[in-house]
Design an enzyme around this catalytic site. Structure first.
Site, mmCIF file in Angstrom:
data_model
loop_
_atom_site.group_PDB
_atom_site.id
_atom_site.type_symbol
_atom_site.label_atom_id
_atom_site.label_comp_id
_atom_site.label_asym_id
_atom_site.label_seq_id
_atom_site.Cartn_x
_atom_site.Cartn_y
_atom_site.Cartn_z
ATOM 1 N N GLU A 100 1.337 -0.881 -0.214
ATOM 2 C CA GLU A 100 0.328 0.032 -0.169
ATOM 3 C C GLU A 100 0.968 1.332 -0.474
ATOM 4 O OE1 GLU A 100 -3.313 1.589 2.336
ATOM 5 O OE2 GLU A 100 -2.420 0.188 3.332
ATOM 6 N N ASP B 60 -4.677 10.328 9.242
ATOM 7 C CA ASP B 60 -3.298 9.659 9.821
ATOM 8 C C ASP B 60 -3.659 10.636 11.159
ATOM 9 O OD1 ASP B 60 -3.410 7.760 7.899
ATOM 10 O OD2 ASP B 60 -3.069 9.541 6.706
#
Lengths: 264, 405
Positions: free
Chosen positions: A44, A55
């Site tokens: 990924e 995040d």
């Protein structure tokens, strides 16, 4: 194009994450190859965004290092191009919708096809807004990988039924980053998803040890690890490839111990 | 019943114009957003809710706010008749309280005990902390570190009211980063927590919720002007950051085509410089903070750092309904520089004896430009979104005057 769902057919998958251009172009290329050599099933690759709301601190900092290296969308494509000279490992991009939107959905998906990018994980694209990109992505054989969260509840059915590639199961509320405890209904969450789809379900967010990876692999089809690897890249800088290959092998082993248990 | 204009604006629920608005937010928050949407829909016809809202607006927030005829400005500028909608006279000193009262009642209805909010200039944070104190709820406010420094007084006010203020040190440490941090906090803890969105931005239903609660501005203004002048205004002017006071000022006039709607953006050092926050003039379509709208961003879709002297207008995006109103040319958006806004700050203080917020002074600066070009029988309503006490120290600094604070 690599069929993502097939990867999970006979084994539990391991899906590591790194940020493109962190700390630089060549190291990222070497890191992708190292992850493949270490036994990653899917890599990924994060395309940095100025405001990564899903995040935590570790990945935010990695995005900043990539910006310092001068990353832009074209550079990320070139990184994949360079990596493709050395490895056919399946790759998916993780990025925020604005990056794809500004490039143009059509042009972006076309690039994905050219680079053999199998799918896109877009944390700020909920089920309700998938319609604007899925028909275009389909045309180029790119899976739009949906996320399911502990809070998804009644939404699971429609998300699972529309899924392709794999379902990204978010291990706990909040944002990415290492954790020592997870949502305690995670196994049931995976079971609920399985009721509605044959598409594999992999768990991510917060997993950072082989033990955690083993446990998560035993209750799902695969494990996604991000911040822990990004942290190695931060510490090792240009020496990261060797270190993350070693880490990948450890996780691979942990995940495979579940595979073997399953076979027996 | 939807009006014709609203139908034009939103073919689909939450979509403004061709495709602005929508929902672009992590899955973790979607169920919560659905709950908010349901509660919002119900509150519109819930008599008890409406009675509580009305009571708080009248007896706590000091509504209706005055529609004040600015005689001196009108005379000095020599053109259109100027009325000021005095949101600065509300409790806590800005229009923000209208929305916060509404959303705090929504939060109660949803069984939440904790309010979180972003703030730029601090006005929304103060309003949220105030209502949390009144209703016995916890409040935590996220504010860019840079903004906590230029609005120290408001930080202290929030703390005084019992709020916990978190200085946000990520990104450019201003309003957009505060929104990021608040979204992250909400994603981590939504069970008992409600995000009081401060502007007409974010994923649906927030732009609709904020508009609904801020519409009281134009509802009152329309009635008040009818009473005083027996007619509609020719122009309504309001400043636009995310666009909450502007959408509230426009709402009840959108269906009156004779009323010109003008949103005033912060041009910072100039619309053509990199130090600007003039989103509609300089921005392009994008997807950020849960919505599709116009944003200041680069060709790759990375969001720009923006600049304005005003911490409340220092935002790289704009509410989706404003993007749609600009697209269909129903409203017009103009830029006012720091210099022009500071001049207007001093001007309105000397002419009318009103120290207005530097945000609002962007609107006042535009009125100074346009009023002389209009006929004496024409009328402008300019919304003074807040009072300027919070800005006195930074304006002094801008003018090179040293004061102890």
């Amino acid at each position: 194009m690599t069929n993502l769902s097939n990867i999970f057919k006979n084994k539990k998958a391991f899906i590591p994450f790194i940020v493109a251009d962190d700390p630089d172009f060549d190291t990222t290329v070497a890191n992708i190859v190292a992850l493949a050599n270490g036994g990653a099933d899917i890599v990924e690759l994060g395309i940095p965004f100025s405001d990564p709301v899903a995040d935590g601190k570790v990945i935010q900092a990695a995005d900043l290092r990539a910006f310092a290296a001068g990353v832009d969308t074209e550079t990320v494509f070139k990184i994949v191009e360079a990596a493709r000279q050395q490895t056919d490992v399946p790759i998916v991009f993780l990025t925020y919708l604005n990056i794809v939107f500004k490039h143009g959905y059509e042009a972006f998906c076309k690039q994905c096809q050219r680079l053999n990018i199998s799918g896109l994980v877009i944390p700020d694209l909920p089920y309700e807004s998938r319609g604007e990109i899925v028909p275009i992505a389909d045309k180029y054989g790119v899976d739009i990988i949906p996320l399911v969260a502990p809070t998804s509840g009644h939404r699971i059915e429609k998300i699972a039924k529309a899924a392709s590639g794999f379902v990204y199961v978010v291990s706990s509320e909040g944002i990415t980053g290492e954790r020592n405890s997870f949502y305690n209904g995670i196994a049931d969450l995976v079971k609920e998803i399985k009721k509605y789809t044959d598409v594999p379900a992999a768990i991510g967010f917060g997993i950072h040890t082989p033990e955690q990876a083993k446990h998560m692999a035993s209750i799902s089809d695969g494990v996604i690890i991000g911040s822990a690897i990004v942290d190695i890249v931060k510490k090792e800088k240009q020496n990261a490839p060797a270190a993350i290959e070693k880490f990948t092998k450890e996780i691979r082993e942990a995940v495979d111990s579940v595979n073997q248990a399953k076979v027996r | 019943m939807k009006t014709a204009e609203e139908n034009k604006l939103s073919k689909k629920v939450g979509i403004y114009g061709k495709e602005f608005g929508g929902q672009y937010i992590p899955e973790t928050l979607m169920t919560e957003l659905e709950k908010v949407e349901k509660a919002f829909k119900e509150c519109k016809t819930d008599e008890k809710f409406q009675a509580q809202l009305h009571d708080l607006l009248i007896n706590y927030a000091n509504r209706p706010s005055l529609l004040y005829y600015a005689k001196n400005m009108t005379k000095d500028l020599g053109g259109a008749k100027i009325y000021l909608k005095r949101e600065d006279l509300n409790h806590t000193g800005a229009h923000k309280i209208n929305n916060v009262i509404g959303q705090a009642l929504l939060a109660k209805k949803l069984g939440k005990k904790r309010l979180i909010a972003e703030t730029g200039a601090g006005q929304h944070g103060v309003a949220t902390a105030t209502i949390a104190a009144l209703m016995g709820m916890e409040s935590e406010i996220f504010m860019g570190k840079k903004d906590t420094e230029r609005q120290r007084l408001n930080v202290y006010r929030m703390e005084l009211l019992g709020a916990k203020v978190h200085p946000v040190t990520t990104g450019s440490m201003v309003l957009k980063d505060a929104v990021n941090a608040t979204l992250q906090e909400w994603a981590s803890r939504s069970e008992d927590t409600y995000y009081v969105m401060g502007s007409a931005v974010g994923p649906y239903p927030f732009p609709a919720i904020v508009k609904y609660f801020q519409s009281v501005i134009s509802k009152e203004a329309k009635e008040q002007l009818q009473e005083k002048e027996h007619k509609l205004p020719d122009m309504v002017v309001a400043c636009v950051g995310g666009g909450s006071n502007a959408i509230g000022s426009f709402a009840n006039f959108i269906d009156d085509p004779s009323v010109q709607l003008v949103g005033v953006e912060a041009a910072g050092k100039g619309v053509d410089t990199d130090q600007t926050a003039a989103t509609i003039e300089r921005g392009s379509e994008g997807i950020f903070h849960g919505m599709k709208s116009l944003f200041l961003q680069n060709n790759d879709g990375q969001i720009d750092k923006v600049y304005s002297i005003s911490a409340g207008l220092d935002y790289p995006g704009v509410g989706p309904e404003h993007a749609a109103l600009a697209e269909m040319k129903r409203a017009q958006y103009v830029g006012i520089t720091d210099d022009e806004a500071v001049d207007a700050f001093e001007y309105i203080a000397k002419e009318e004896g009103i120290v207005a917020a530097i945000e609002s002074c962007h609107a006042v600066a535009y009125v100074r430009k346009i009023a002389p070009k209009m006929r004496k029988d024409q009328i402008i309503i300019c919304t003074l979104s807040g009072r300027g006490d919070k800005d006195v120290a930074s304006i002094a600094k801008y003018r090179g005057v040293q004061i102890d604070d």
